[in-house]
Design a protein around this motif. Sequence first.
Motif, PDB file in Angstrom:
ATOM      1  N   ALA A  99      -3.460 -10.783   7.965  1.00 33.10           N
ATOM      2  CA  ALA A  99      -2.520 -11.525   8.808  1.00 33.10           C
ATOM      3  C   ALA A  99      -3.128 -12.830   9.318  1.00 33.10           C
ATOM      4  N   GLU A 100      -4.442 -12.840   9.519  1.00 35.24           N
ATOM      5  CA  GLU A 100      -5.109 -14.083   9.937  1.00 35.24           C
ATOM      6  C   GLU A 100      -5.213 -15.076   8.786  1.00 35.24           C
ATOM      7  N   GLN A 101      -5.592 -14.579   7.609  1.00 38.47           N
ATOM      8  CA  GLN A 101      -5.876 -15.465   6.487  1.00 38.47           C
ATOM      9  C   GLN A 101      -4.633 -16.115   5.896  1.00 38.47           C
ATOM     10  N   VAL A 102      -3.500 -15.434   5.932  1.00 37.99           N
ATOM     11  CA  VAL A 102      -2.297 -16.042   5.348  1.00 37.99           C
ATOM     12  C   VAL A 102      -1.865 -17.278   6.119  1.00 37.99           C
ATOM     13  N   ASP A 103      -2.277 -17.397   7.367  1.00 42.83           N
ATOM     14  CA  ASP A 103      -1.979 -18.604   8.134  1.00 42.83           C
ATOM     15  C   ASP A 103      -2.904 -19.758   7.773  1.00 42.83           C
ATOM     16  N   LEU A 104      -4.062 -19.436   7.214  1.00 43.17           N
ATOM     17  CA  LEU A 104      -5.073 -20.448   6.917  1.00 43.17           C
ATOM     18  C   LEU A 104      -4.979 -21.001   5.502  1.00 43.17           C
ATOM     19  N   HIS A 105      -4.374 -20.243   4.598  1.00 44.50           N
ATOM     20  CA  HIS A 105      -4.407 -20.604   3.179  1.00 44.50           C
ATOM     21  C   HIS A 105      -3.000 -20.571   2.596  1.00 44.50           C
ATOM     22  N   PRO A 106      -2.431 -21.707   2.291  1.00 47.37           N
ATOM     23  CA  PRO A 106      -1.061 -21.721   1.773  1.00 47.37           C
ATOM     24  C   PRO A 106      -0.921 -21.062   0.404  1.00 47.37           C
ATOM     25  N   GLN A 107      -2.030 -20.867  -0.297  1.00 43.89           N
ATOM     26  CA  GLN A 107      -1.972 -20.203  -1.606  1.00 43.89           C
ATOM     27  C   GLN A 107      -1.857 -18.680  -1.481  1.00 43.89           C
ATOM     28  N   MET A 108      -1.922 -18.164  -0.268  1.00 41.18           N
ATOM     29  CA  MET A 108      -2.024 -16.720  -0.044  1.00 41.18           C
ATOM     30  C   MET A 108      -0.816 -16.168   0.683  1.00 41.18           C
ATOM     31  N   LEU A 109      -0.242 -15.092   0.131  1.00 38.10           N
ATOM     32  CA  LEU A 109       0.653 -14.217   0.866  1.00 38.10           C
ATOM     33  C   LEU A 109      -0.065 -12.884   1.070  1.00 38.10           C
ATOM     34  N   GLY A 110       0.491 -12.026   1.938  1.00 41.52           N
ATOM     35  CA  GLY A 110      -0.237 -10.818   2.287  1.00 41.52           C
ATOM     36  C   GLY A 110       0.582  -9.552   2.246  1.00 41.52           C
ATOM     37  N   GLY A 111      -0.154  -8.457   2.189  1.00 37.96           N
ATOM     38  CA  GLY A 111       0.423  -7.126   2.305  1.00 37.96           C
ATOM     39  C   GLY A 111      -0.396  -6.296   3.277  1.00 37.96           C
ATOM     40  N   VAL A 112       0.274  -5.404   4.016  1.00 37.59           N
ATOM     41  CA  VAL A 112      -0.421  -4.545   4.974  1.00 37.59           C
ATOM     42  C   VAL A 112       0.104  -3.123   4.855  1.00 37.59           C
ATOM     43  N   ALA A 113      -0.799  -2.165   5.059  1.00 42.16           N
ATOM     44  CA  ALA A 113      -0.427  -0.746   4.990  1.00 42.16           C
ATOM     45  C   ALA A 113      -1.621   0.101   5.398  1.00 42.16           C
ATOM     46  N   ILE A 114      -1.370   1.374   5.531  1.00 43.67           N
ATOM     47  CA  ILE A 114      -2.417   2.381   5.647  1.00 43.67           C
ATOM     48  C   ILE A 114      -2.574   3.010   4.266  1.00 43.67           C
ATOM     49  N   HIS A 115      -3.736   2.861   3.673  1.00 38.09           N
ATOM     50  CA  HIS A 115      -4.001   3.381   2.339  1.00 38.09           C
ATOM     51  C   HIS A 115      -3.836   4.902   2.319  1.00 38.09           C
ATOM     52  N   PRO A 116      -3.390   5.463   1.196  1.00 40.23           N
ATOM     53  CA  PRO A 116      -3.225   6.926   1.138  1.00 40.23           C
ATOM     54  C   PRO A 116      -4.456   7.720   1.545  1.00 40.23           C
ATOM     55  N   ASN A 117      -5.636   7.202   1.261  1.00 32.62           N
ATOM     56  CA  ASN A 117      -6.844   7.930   1.658  1.00 32.62           C
ATOM     57  C   ASN A 117      -7.175   7.779   3.137  1.00 32.62           C
ATOM     58  N   GLU A 118      -6.608   6.763   3.764  1.00 33.56           N
ATOM     59  CA  GLU A 118      -6.803   6.570   5.205  1.00 33.56           C
ATOM     60  C   GLU A 118      -5.906   7.476   6.028  1.00 33.56           C
ATOM     61  N   ALA A 119      -4.715   7.758   5.514  1.00 37.89           N
ATOM     62  CA  ALA A 119      -3.718   8.474   6.309  1.00 37.89           C
ATOM     63  C   ALA A 119      -4.210   9.844   6.780  1.00 37.89           C
ATOM     64  N   PRO A 120      -4.798  10.708   5.925  1.00 38.23           N
ATOM     65  CA  PRO A 120      -5.270  12.011   6.418  1.00 38.23           C
ATOM     66  C   PRO A 120      -6.376  11.879   7.460  1.00 38.23           C
ATOM     67  N   ARG A 121      -7.251  10.886   7.279  1.00 38.61           N
ATOM     68  CA  ARG A 121      -8.334  10.697   8.249  1.00 38.61           C
ATOM     69  C   ARG A 121      -7.787  10.305   9.619  1.00 38.61           C
ATOM     70  N   LEU A 122      -6.852   9.374   9.638  1.00 34.05           N
ATOM     71  CA  LEU A 122      -6.257   8.952  10.910  1.00 34.05           C
ATOM     72  C   LEU A 122      -5.418  10.070  11.523  1.00 34.05           C
ATOM     73  N   ALA A 123      -4.735  10.829  10.690  1.00 34.63           N
ATOM     74  CA  ALA A 123      -3.951  11.956  11.209  1.00 34.63           C
ATOM     75  C   ALA A 123      -4.858  12.974  11.883  1.00 34.63           C
TER      76      ALA A 123
END
Length: 285
Positions: A72-96
């Motif tokens: 989210a920080e970098q997409v504001d700095l670089h016009p060549q970049m768009l972004g995606g955000v999520a909780i990776h499938p391997n992260e979800a059980p750990r956070l749960a």
Amino acid sequence: MTPHDQRSGHGRVPDAPDPLPIPVVDNHTHLDIARDGEDLPDVAAAIAAATAVGVDRIVQIGCDLPGARFTAEQVDLHPQMLGGVAIHPNEAPRLAAQGSLDAAYAEIEALASHPRIRVIGETGLDYFRTGPEGLASQQDSFRWHIDLAKRTGKALQIHDRDSHDDVLRILAEEGAPDRTVMHCFSGDLEMARECVERGYYLSFAGTVTFKNAAGLRDALAVTPLERVLVETDAPYLTPVPWRGATNAPYLVPLTVRVMAGVLGVAVPTLCEAISANSEAVYGPW
């Protein structure tokens, strides 16, 4: 994001390939991740190196909370970049297990409101690294991300490792967003046909260049040009002849040229399709 491929060459810096005749998009990269023992990439330098060989736009994916904040920080700095955000499938059980998954969801949803965050992903299922005890959390997380993509009107990028049947089943049960991308497609010819019939996009990484990936090339061969994307999944999955070295967006041309051969089209024709498909999925940069 894929585990390290250290079969050969870790630590080498691949030479820049010949530039593509028409610019394309790296559909999925991780400029917030360094391989073991290496420094984080210099984002501006990585973008400049990619642009020099005809990869003039990238989609940066943050699939844990630090990576999502970085994106989210970098997409504001670089016009060549768009972004995606999520909780990776391997992260979800750990956070749960920590009791912090709901808070993570709330932060991902807030970050997804950024106008240059155009992707919910990578989400999906990974049965390689998560055992049976974590599968329910993974599947619930996948369903949550599908809903978020539909509520926000964002594209969905899917991580599918050793979980093809359940990924397709859950997408059918929930109803896939209009723009759904199978990131680093790893299925066979029949799965490719099923995804195309459902209207999904298939994104191919450096794995399609590997000697032992004949089945993946068969899957690419039945994918229409209007459904094809390309990616690095950097810093992993570096294409031949640099397999095992650290990947980066500037190596996309190696994969594109192999893909053009598999599809039986001229390189400029494939480049035009990849560029048009990328903007159809994510909008203009």
